[in-house]
Design an enzyme around this catalytic site. Structure first.
Site, PDB file in Angstrom:
ATOM      1  N   LYS A 112       0.821  -1.210   0.000  1.00  0.00           N
ATOM      2  CA  LYS A 112       0.000   0.000   0.000  1.00  0.00           C
ATOM      3  C   LYS A 112       0.857   1.262   0.000  1.00  0.00           C
ATOM      4  O   LYS A 112       2.072   1.210   0.190  1.00  0.00           O
ATOM      5  CB  LYS A 112      -0.952  -0.022   1.196  1.00  0.00           C
ATOM      6  CG  LYS A 112      -2.050  -1.081   1.014  1.00  0.00           C
ATOM      7  CD  LYS A 112      -3.114  -1.029   2.084  1.00  0.00           C
ATOM      8  CE  LYS A 112      -4.223  -2.018   1.760  1.00  0.00           C
ATOM      9  NZ  LYS A 112      -5.254  -2.075   2.835  1.00  0.00           N
ATOM     10  N   ARG A 147      -2.728  -9.825   5.797  1.00  0.00           N
ATOM     11  CA  ARG A 147      -3.252 -10.021   4.436  1.00  0.00           C
ATOM     12  C   ARG A 147      -2.226  -9.473   3.463  1.00  0.00           C
ATOM     13  O   ARG A 147      -1.952  -8.280   3.447  1.00  0.00           O
ATOM     14  CB  ARG A 147      -4.573  -9.277   4.312  1.00  0.00           C
ATOM     15  CG  ARG A 147      -5.238  -9.397   2.945  1.00  0.00           C
ATOM     16  CD  ARG A 147      -6.556  -8.643   2.918  1.00  0.00           C
ATOM     17  NE  ARG A 147      -7.176  -8.698   1.607  1.00  0.00           N
ATOM     18  CZ  ARG A 147      -6.846  -7.876   0.593  1.00  0.00           C
ATOM     19  NH1 ARG A 147      -5.877  -6.950   0.774  1.00  0.00           N
ATOM     20  NH2 ARG A 147      -7.446  -7.974  -0.569  1.00  0.00           N
TER      21      ARG A 147
HETATM   22  N1  LIG Z   1      -9.749  -6.941   5.527  1.00  0.00           N
HETATM   23  C1  LIG Z   1      -9.141  -6.200   4.565  1.00  0.00           C
HETATM   24  N2  LIG Z   1      -9.545  -6.343   3.278  1.00  0.00           N
HETATM   25  C2  LIG Z   1      -8.915  -5.587   2.353  1.00  0.00           C
HETATM   26  N3  LIG Z   1      -9.143  -5.515   1.023  1.00  0.00           N
HETATM   27  C3  LIG Z   1      -8.273  -4.594   0.552  1.00  0.00           C
HETATM   28  S1  LIG Z   1      -8.239  -4.090  -1.102  1.00  0.00           S
HETATM   29  C4  LIG Z   1      -6.828  -3.028  -1.121  1.00  0.00           C
HETATM   30  C5  LIG Z   1      -5.535  -3.804  -1.245  1.00  0.00           C
HETATM   31  O1  LIG Z   1      -4.504  -3.102  -1.316  1.00  0.00           O
HETATM   32  O2  LIG Z   1      -5.560  -5.029  -1.267  1.00  0.00           O
HETATM   33  C6  LIG Z   1      -6.948  -2.130  -2.257  1.00  0.00           C
HETATM   34  C7  LIG Z   1      -7.117  -0.783  -1.987  1.00  0.00           C
HETATM   35  C8  LIG Z   1      -7.242   0.100  -3.036  1.00  0.00           C
HETATM   36  C9  LIG Z   1      -7.213  -0.380  -4.341  1.00  0.00           C
HETATM   37  C10 LIG Z   1      -7.057  -1.749  -4.592  1.00  0.00           C
HETATM   38  C11 LIG Z   1      -6.905  -2.629  -3.550  1.00  0.00           C
HETATM   39  N4  LIG Z   1      -7.475  -4.090   1.517  1.00  0.00           N
HETATM   40  C12 LIG Z   1      -7.893  -4.705   2.667  1.00  0.00           C
HETATM   41  C13 LIG Z   1      -7.478  -4.574   4.028  1.00  0.00           C
HETATM   42  O3  LIG Z   1      -6.578  -3.784   4.405  1.00  0.00           O
HETATM   43  N5  LIG Z   1      -8.156  -5.357   4.939  1.00  0.00           N
END
Ligand SMILES: Nc1nc2[nH]c(S[C@@H](C(=O)O)c3ccccc3)nc2c(=O)[nH]1
Length: 285
Positions: free
Chosen positions: A223, A258
């Site tokens: 991230k 995750r």
């Molecule tokens: N529980 C839980 N579920 C999640 N789903 C995601 S999507 C995120 C990513 O970077 O994967 C993401 C953010 C922005 C764009 C694409 C993907 N992030 C989480 C988290 O931080 N916790």
């Protein structure tokens, strides 16, 4: 008795930090191979994460990229169900479905998913009832506002306190809907309506989120909170920073991390575990 989650019949022990592998089922923008290519690619990737040592997998069909529009229900179902079905069949691992739509929750669990991971913390219409009926553990994540606008200018008086309060409220809502506490996990939602500073405050004070008394899931992998401090603009070059983040999250109380980079994270957590498990007696030469 070892702390564990019953994920639709598959046991996930929480005796040490566990690794959730990210499986994004989004059409490959380069090949027009269609739905089968998308499913096959996602399943192949997920099987590799299982080989690398993932303790569970998280299958998502909707990009929550800030500013991204919604994926229509039929499209999300078409992406997610085939992958959940095959992974439930082909791996012994618990398979989580990353969705906010109640219809996707119900269908994915019917197809073999053993956990629901909802970035909206069951706030969508019908989601509480769907999750209660599904009978599997559910992750309640904090997000400030909506993906479209959450990163515009996120502001808090006390980010840790406000995230803590939100998660406590969602735990209460889930329990009132008939979801037993033993099936509830929480997540501070790194990057979901937070500045880099907010994210690192949450990481440093993750123990306060753990005080809610349910397992904590942390998702920092690749991230912007990692990219910014390491000056790595390319997500795939954020592995080292992400692994450091996963170790810190685990050390600060996360039960599950995750991640994209499973093998690297599994090794790093083994080093953490070795450090934490050494009995004090061993310190004397
Ligand atoms: N529980 C839980 N579920 C999640 N789903 C995601 S999507 C995120 C990513 O970077 O994967 C993401 C953010 C922005 C764009 C694409 C993907 N992030 C989480 C988290 O931080 N916790």
């Amino acid at each position: 008795t070892t702390p564990a989650l019953d994920c639709g019949g598959r046991r996930l022990k929480l005796d040490r930090p566990r690794v959730m592998g990210i499986v994004n089922v989004t059409p490959d923008s380069f090949s027009d191979g269609g739905a089968h290519a998308t499913t096959d690619a996602a399943v192949a990737h997920a099987l590799r994460l299982a080989e690398e040592g993932a303790d569970l997998l998280d299958v998502g069909g909707e990009s929550t990229r800030p500013g991204a529009g919604e994926v229509p229900l039929e499209e999300e179902l078409a992406r997610v169900l085939p992958v959940v079905e095959r992974l439930a069949r082909e791996t012994g691992l618990p398979v989580s479905v990353d969705t906010s739509k109640p219809e996707v929750m119900r269908a994915a669990v019917a197809a073999g998913a053993g956990m629901i991971n909802d970035v909206y913390a069951l706030r969508r219409e019908g989601a509480l009832d769907a999750a209660a009926a599904a009978g599997v553990p559910v992750v309640l994540m904090h997000m400030l506002g909506e993906p479209r606008s959450m990163q515009d200018a996120p502001a808090y008086d006390d980010v840790v306190g406000e995230v803590h309060r939100f998660l406590a409220d969602r735990i209460f809502a889930a329990e009132m809907a008939g979801i037993p506490r033993a099936r509830i996990l929480v997540d501070p939602g790194f990057g979901f309506g937070k500045t880099v500073a907010h994210n690192y405050l949450l990481l440093r004070q993750l123990g306060r989120i753990a005080e809610l008394g349910v397992p904590v899931l942390a998702g920092l992998s690749r991230k912007s909170m990692i990219g910014t401090v390491t000056s790595r603009a390319v997500a795939a070059e954020r592995v080292h920073g992400s692994v450091a983040g996963a170790v810190l999250a685990a050390q600060n109380g996360a039960a599950i991390v995750r991640v994209h980079d499973v093998a690297a994270t599994v090794d790093a957590l083994k080093v953490l575990q070795a450090c934490l498990e050494q009995p004090a007696a061993a310190e004397r030469p």
